[in-house]
Design an enzyme around this catalytic site. Sequence first.
Site, PDB file in Angstrom:
ATOM      1  N   ASP A  19      84.980  -2.101  86.064  1.00  0.00           N
ATOM      2  CA  ASP A  19      84.569  -1.664  86.846  1.00  0.00           C
ATOM      3  C   ASP A  19      84.226  -2.948  87.339  1.00  0.00           C
ATOM      4  O   ASP A  19      84.564  -4.713  87.521  1.00  0.00           O
ATOM      5  CB  ASP A  19      82.818  -1.554  86.203  1.00  0.00           C
ATOM      6  CG  ASP A  19      82.077  -1.127  86.952  1.00  0.00           C
ATOM      7  OD1 ASP A  19      81.807  -0.661  87.968  1.00  0.00           O
ATOM      8  OD2 ASP A  19      80.544  -1.594  86.863  1.00  0.00           O
ATOM      9  N   ASP A  21      81.136  -3.971  90.354  1.00  0.00           N
ATOM     10  CA  ASP A  21      79.108  -4.616  90.804  1.00  0.00           C
ATOM     11  C   ASP A  21      79.367  -4.436  89.518  1.00  0.00           C
ATOM     12  O   ASP A  21      78.951  -3.466  88.512  1.00  0.00           O
ATOM     13  CB  ASP A  21      79.356  -3.955  91.475  1.00  0.00           C
ATOM     14  CG  ASP A  21      77.227  -4.185  92.388  1.00  0.00           C
ATOM     15  OD1 ASP A  21      77.402  -4.863  91.873  1.00  0.00           O
ATOM     16  OD2 ASP A  21      77.130  -3.518  93.527  1.00  0.00           O
TER      17      ASP A  21
END
Length: 270
Positions: A19, A21
Site C-alpha cells: 500500500d 499512503d
Amino acid sequence: MNMGKSVIDFNEKKGFICDMDGVIYHGNQILPGVPEFIQWLHDEKKEYLFLTNNSGYTPRELNQKLARMGLDVPEEHFYTSALATAAFLKEQAAGCSAFVIGEAGLLNALYDVGITMNDVNPDYVVVGEGRSYSLDTLTKATNLVLKGAKLIGANSDVSGPIENGIAPACRALIAPIEMATGTQAYFCGKPNPLMMRTGLNMLGCHSAEAVMVGDRMDTDVISGMESGMSTVLVLSGCSTKDTLKTYAYLPTMVLNGVGDIASIAKAKEK
C-alpha cells in the site's frame, strides 16, 4: 516488534505488494525507512508493486509524486483502483460506455481500455474520488442508474487521511446514489480479490511467494490474507497495536514500518 501470527523469511519471498499512503508516504512526506526498503527491493531483485485505492492519480503522476520526494520508482510498479476498475469493465463488457465522477487517473484508465464517456444512456455509472463530485453530478448519476446503468465504485474506502483530519472517500461518496436508487454498487479496489490477483499476475508470483504490506486491517491485511499471501501490518499509518484487538484475524507480522523489512532481511543474511 511482532504481534502477528509468525515470522516471515523476507529473503525467501519473490514479490511484495505494498500500500502507499501510510506505508510509503503520508501526505507529501516520505516515511522513515522507505528509501532503504526500496533500495533493498532493487538490490535483491525482488518483484514489487505499489498498490493504491486512490483512483485519482495515473501511474505517471504517482511516479512523479515519489520523484518529488526523492524516490525513483518506474511507472510499471504502480497499480491503482482506477486500473482495477478499467480491467474489470473491459472483462465484463468490452467497448462499453460510462458516466464517470472522478479524476484523471480514473478517466485515463477507462479511456486506455476503450471505454467511452456517455452521459445520456451509459452502460455504467463509475464513481471515484474527485473534485467533479457535486449535487448536479450526483443527481445525474442517480437518474442514469434508475434508467438501468450499473453502479460501480472504484474502491470501498469510507474515508481517507488528510492533513487536518479525514476526507470522505469513494464508499461515502457513492452512498447517496445507492440510497436514492436502492441499488448496491460493486467495488473494484482493495479488498476485492480481483485487484490482488491482477497484482500477483503483474508480479509473475504465486500468492505463497508474495507479501502484502499495508497499514489497514480492513483493506490491506484482509485482501492479502484472502488471496493467500503472507501479510505485514505496519504501524506507520492509521493502525496502532490496539487496532488489532478489534479484528477476528491477525496479520502474519506486525512491524513499525517498511524499513524493518529490509533490516530483518539483512540481519538474517549475516
